[in-house]
Design a protein around this motif. Structure first.
Motif, PDB file in Angstrom:
ATOM      1  N   ARG A 117     -15.399  -5.171  -0.609  1.00 10.30           N
ATOM      2  CA  ARG A 117     -15.132  -6.482  -0.562  1.00 10.30           C
ATOM      3  C   ARG A 117     -13.865  -6.949  -1.299  1.00 10.30           C
ATOM      4  O   ARG A 117     -13.821  -8.065  -1.470  1.00 10.30           O
ATOM      5  CB  ARG A 117     -16.277  -7.461  -0.701  1.00 10.30           C
ATOM      6  CG  ARG A 117     -16.961  -7.726   0.557  1.00 10.30           C
ATOM      7  CD  ARG A 117     -17.390  -6.461   1.300  1.00 10.30           C
ATOM      8  NE  ARG A 117     -18.036  -6.866   2.596  1.00 10.30           N
ATOM      9  CZ  ARG A 117     -18.958  -5.889   3.494  1.00 10.30           C
ATOM     10  NH1 ARG A 117     -18.923  -4.628   2.882  1.00 10.30           N
ATOM     11  NH2 ARG A 117     -19.516  -6.218   4.541  1.00 10.30           N
ATOM     12  N   CYS A 118     -12.997  -6.064  -1.788  1.00  7.94           N
ATOM     13  CA  CYS A 118     -11.822  -6.544  -2.427  1.00  7.94           C
ATOM     14  C   CYS A 118     -11.046  -7.438  -1.641  1.00  7.94           C
ATOM     15  O   CYS A 118     -10.746  -7.172  -0.520  1.00  7.94           O
ATOM     16  CB  CYS A 118     -10.936  -5.169  -2.736  1.00  7.94           C
ATOM     17  SG  CYS A 118      -9.324  -5.857  -3.508  1.00  7.94           S
ATOM     18  N   PRO A 119     -10.713  -8.447  -2.156  1.00  9.56           N
ATOM     19  CA  PRO A 119     -10.114  -9.638  -1.324  1.00  9.56           C
ATOM     20  C   PRO A 119      -8.810  -9.297  -0.851  1.00  9.56           C
ATOM     21  O   PRO A 119      -8.268  -9.839   0.261  1.00  9.56           O
ATOM     22  CB  PRO A 119      -9.883 -10.927  -2.040  1.00  9.56           C
ATOM     23  CG  PRO A 119     -10.350 -10.280  -3.583  1.00  9.56           C
ATOM     24  CD  PRO A 119     -11.159  -9.203  -3.553  1.00  9.56           C
ATOM     25  N   GLY A 127       0.400  -5.685  -0.854  1.00 10.42           N
ATOM     26  CA  GLY A 127       0.021  -4.273  -0.630  1.00 10.42           C
ATOM     27  C   GLY A 127      -1.377  -3.886  -1.168  1.00 10.42           C
ATOM     28  O   GLY A 127      -2.224  -4.931  -1.786  1.00 10.42           O
ATOM     29  N   CYS A 128      -1.870  -2.903  -0.424  1.00 13.29           N
ATOM     30  CA  CYS A 128      -3.234  -2.289  -0.770  1.00 13.29           C
ATOM     31  C   CYS A 128      -3.271  -0.963  -0.628  1.00 13.29           C
ATOM     32  O   CYS A 128      -3.249  -0.555   0.905  1.00 13.29           O
ATOM     33  CB  CYS A 128      -4.515  -3.165   0.184  1.00 13.29           C
ATOM     34  SG  CYS A 128      -5.874  -2.421   0.053  1.00 13.29           S
ATOM     35  N   ASN A 129      -3.433   0.071  -1.386  1.00  7.86           N
ATOM     36  CA  ASN A 129      -3.255   1.393  -1.006  1.00  7.86           C
ATOM     37  C   ASN A 129      -4.663   1.739  -0.386  1.00  7.86           C
ATOM     38  O   ASN A 129      -4.515   2.930   0.319  1.00  7.86           O
ATOM     39  CB  ASN A 129      -3.364   2.230  -2.391  1.00  7.86           C
ATOM     40  CG  ASN A 129      -2.344   1.991  -3.245  1.00  7.86           C
ATOM     41  OD1 ASN A 129      -1.166   2.015  -2.710  1.00  7.86           O
ATOM     42  ND2 ASN A 129      -2.351   1.868  -4.637  1.00  7.86           N
ATOM     43  N   GLY A 136       0.692   0.124  -2.868  1.00 11.67           N
ATOM     44  CA  GLY A 136       0.434  -0.515  -4.115  1.00 11.67           C
ATOM     45  C   GLY A 136      -0.901  -1.057  -4.316  1.00 11.67           C
ATOM     46  O   GLY A 136      -1.761  -1.131  -3.158  1.00 11.67           O
ATOM     47  N   CYS A 137      -1.349  -1.506  -5.437  1.00 10.22           N
ATOM     48  CA  CYS A 137      -2.876  -2.183  -5.528  1.00 10.22           C
ATOM     49  C   CYS A 137      -2.405  -3.534  -6.166  1.00 10.22           C
ATOM     50  O   CYS A 137      -2.058  -3.738  -7.215  1.00 10.22           O
ATOM     51  CB  CYS A 137      -3.645  -1.427  -6.659  1.00 10.22           C
ATOM     52  SG  CYS A 137      -5.021  -2.146  -7.007  1.00 10.22           S
ATOM     53  N   SER A 138      -2.645  -4.700  -5.232  1.00  9.92           N
ATOM     54  CA  SER A 138      -2.290  -6.145  -5.597  1.00  9.92           C
ATOM     55  C   SER A 138      -3.605  -6.629  -6.603  1.00  9.92           C
ATOM     56  O   SER A 138      -3.250  -7.578  -7.115  1.00  9.92           O
ATOM     57  CB  SER A 138      -2.459  -6.896  -4.550  1.00  9.92           C
ATOM     58  OG  SER A 138      -1.148  -6.342  -3.639  1.00  9.92           O
ATOM     59  N   ALA A 155      -4.420   3.636  -8.748  1.00  6.19           N
ATOM     60  CA  ALA A 155      -4.185   3.491  -7.048  1.00  6.19           C
ATOM     61  C   ALA A 155      -5.045   2.382  -6.409  1.00  6.19           C
ATOM     62  O   ALA A 155      -4.789   1.935  -5.571  1.00  6.19           O
ATOM     63  CB  ALA A 155      -4.348   4.841  -6.450  1.00  6.19           C
ATOM     64  N   CYS A 156      -6.416   2.015  -7.289  1.00  3.60           N
ATOM     65  CA  CYS A 156      -7.273   1.346  -6.604  1.00  3.60           C
ATOM     66  C   CYS A 156      -8.195   1.154  -7.749  1.00  3.60           C
ATOM     67  O   CYS A 156      -8.834   1.854  -8.389  1.00  3.60           O
ATOM     68  CB  CYS A 156      -8.146   2.348  -5.416  1.00  3.60           C
ATOM     69  SG  CYS A 156      -9.316   0.759  -4.709  1.00  3.60           S
ATOM     70  N   ILE A 157      -8.684  -0.221  -7.653  1.00  4.92           N
ATOM     71  CA  ILE A 157      -9.926  -0.567  -8.793  1.00  4.92           C
ATOM     72  C   ILE A 157     -10.978  -1.374  -7.798  1.00  4.92           C
ATOM     73  O   ILE A 157     -11.915  -2.118  -8.469  1.00  4.92           O
ATOM     74  CB  ILE A 157      -9.405  -1.506  -9.825  1.00  4.92           C
ATOM     75  CG1 ILE A 157      -8.782  -2.605  -9.207  1.00  4.92           C
ATOM     76  CG2 ILE A 157      -8.519  -0.564 -10.705  1.00  4.92           C
ATOM     77  CD1 ILE A 157      -8.146  -3.691 -10.470  1.00  4.92           C
ATOM     78  N   ALA A 158     -10.853  -1.035  -6.757  1.00  2.00           N
ATOM     79  CA  ALA A 158     -12.105  -1.534  -5.724  1.00  2.00           C
ATOM     80  C   ALA A 158     -13.434  -1.240  -6.237  1.00  2.00           C
ATOM     81  O   ALA A 158     -13.708  -0.017  -6.898  1.00  2.00           O
ATOM     82  CB  ALA A 158     -11.880  -1.457  -4.440  1.00  2.00           C
TER      83      ALA A 158
HETATM   84 FE1  SF4 Z   1      -6.526  -2.441  -2.161  1.00  2.00          FE
HETATM   85 FE2  SF4 Z   1      -8.183  -0.868  -3.818  1.00  2.00          FE
HETATM   86 FE3  SF4 Z   1      -6.285  -2.383  -4.888  1.00  2.00          FE
HETATM   87 FE4  SF4 Z   1      -8.158  -3.707  -3.805  1.00  2.00          FE
HETATM   88  S1  SF4 Z   1      -8.324  -2.587  -5.549  1.00  2.00           S
HETATM   89  S2  SF4 Z   1      -6.213  -4.093  -3.532  1.00  2.00           S
HETATM   90  S3  SF4 Z   1      -8.652  -2.352  -2.273  1.00  2.00           S
HETATM   91  S4  SF4 Z   1      -5.981  -0.585  -3.672  1.00  2.00           S
END
Ligand code: SF4
Length: 331
Positions: A117-119, A127-129, A136-138, A155-158
């Motif tokens: 549920r990452c917004p 951007g969203c990997n 990228g990871c916003s 790369a991602c902190i979801a």
């Molecule tokens: Fe995307 Fe993961 Fe970054 Fe959220 S945390 S923006 S899901 S890459």
């Protein structure tokens, strides 16, 4: 929403054949997939509805475990008397998820596969990997209050949103999978989910064309079981932090324990560090605090979510204390 075609599968073999077609995907309750389709994050061209397949039974296993059919509704699984009495941590996790209406619709298999549920994942202007690999990871440098503190990557902190999967991790459940050749394989839930690494869009060990047919619970563990979920409101909200704990004691000592966290990582997070710090130690708040420090030793905040580290420690202590009380009332 992009146009798509739809069929309702009447048997498992037909469903597996239908989903092999390019652009096809399974749908069951659709409680997450339909949202993703409306936002065009998921764009299947063909939906294979598996909700009416005969995979909803909850069955006893010869070893004393329980097999939860993948099409069982979350509400039915949580209310099953065998789940309630033998696996209360699972019932507690299930009823803490979503709302009553959603739990009536959501399947066990679908619960496992729900997306983060990452917004930023749901907002395609940025951007969203995970949604668009390489973009990228916003959330890093953004508003990351609900994001991961353990096992994350640049790369991602979801985080993974399922409560049920956290309880299943503490219970050491296995996921039963069936492929188009009718081969069955079972994967331990700890191996089913992946950390983001450099492929955060690949979240599970599920192979193309495979179907989740069941969740297999081993015989019920000894010990007090508790699931505690901390969230911004008391209902219909995802976990900021949750803990599933199963604690067995011998006298005043903790003899065996399992701890899994939710809301803190890309997958349900089993804490070997906490378990090592607890096993063979007195069941006391001092021990719980040591375990909490051990569990969060490698935690990394990203700014807005720094508070989760302390929250996770306190939630663990409270959950362990409650699980020990449950265990001591039981024996
Ligand atoms: Fe995307 Fe993961 Fe970054 Fe959220 S945390 S923006 S899901 S890459």
């Amino acid at each position: 929403m992009k146009p798509f075609t739809y069929e309702r599968a009447t048997d498992v073999r037909g469903a597996l054949a239908a989903v092999s077609r390019p652009g096809a995907t399974f749908i069951s309750g659709g409680t997450n997939l339909l949202d993703l389709m409306k936002l065009e994050i998921e764009q299947p061209t063909h939906l294979v509805d598996i909700s009416r397949l005969p995979l909803a039974d909850i069955e006893e296993l010869p070893d004393g475990g329980l097999r939860l059919g993948a099409q069982a509704a979350n509400s039915d699984a949580s209310a099953d008397s065998r789940v309630r009495t033998r696996y209360p941590v699972l019932t507690q996790a299930l009823v803490s998820g979503a709302s009553g209406q959603l739990r009536n619709k959501a399947s066990i298999g679908g619960n496992l596969l729900q997306r983060t549920r990452c917004p930023y994942f749901y907002y395609s202007a940025v951007g969203c990997n995970k949604r668009d690999p390489g973009s990228g990871c916003s959330a890093i440098g953004g508003f990351n209050r609900v994001h991961a503190i353990l096992g994350a990557d640049d790369a991602c902190i979801a985080t993974h949103p399922s409560d049920m999967a956290v309880a299943l991790t503490a219970l050491e459940a296995q996921i039963e999978l069936l492929d188009a050749d009718q081969s069955v394989r079972r994967v331990a839930i700890a191996d089913f989910y992946r950390l983001p690494g450099d492929t955060p869009h690949i979240e599970t060990d599920l192979r193309p064309g495979e179907m989740i047919t069941a969740v297999v619970l081993p015989p019920a563990p000894q010990g007090g079981q508790v699931y505690r979920k901390v969230r911004d409101r008391a209902s219909y909200e995802f976990a900021l932090v949750s803990v599933a704990a199963i604690v067995e004691t011998a006298g005043e000592m903790i003899s065996r324990v399992r701890v899994a966290f939710g809301g803190v990582a890309h997958k349900p997070w089993r804490s070997a560090e906490a378990e090592a710090a607890l096993t063979g130690r007195p069941a006391s708040m001092a021990t719980y605090r040591d375990a909490a420090e051990a569990a969060m030793r490698d935690a990394v905040g990203r700014g807005h979510n720094d508070f989760k580290i302390e929250l996770a420690k306190r939630t663990l202590c409270r959950t362990l204390a409650e699980a020990v009380q449950v265990e001591q009332r039981r024996v």
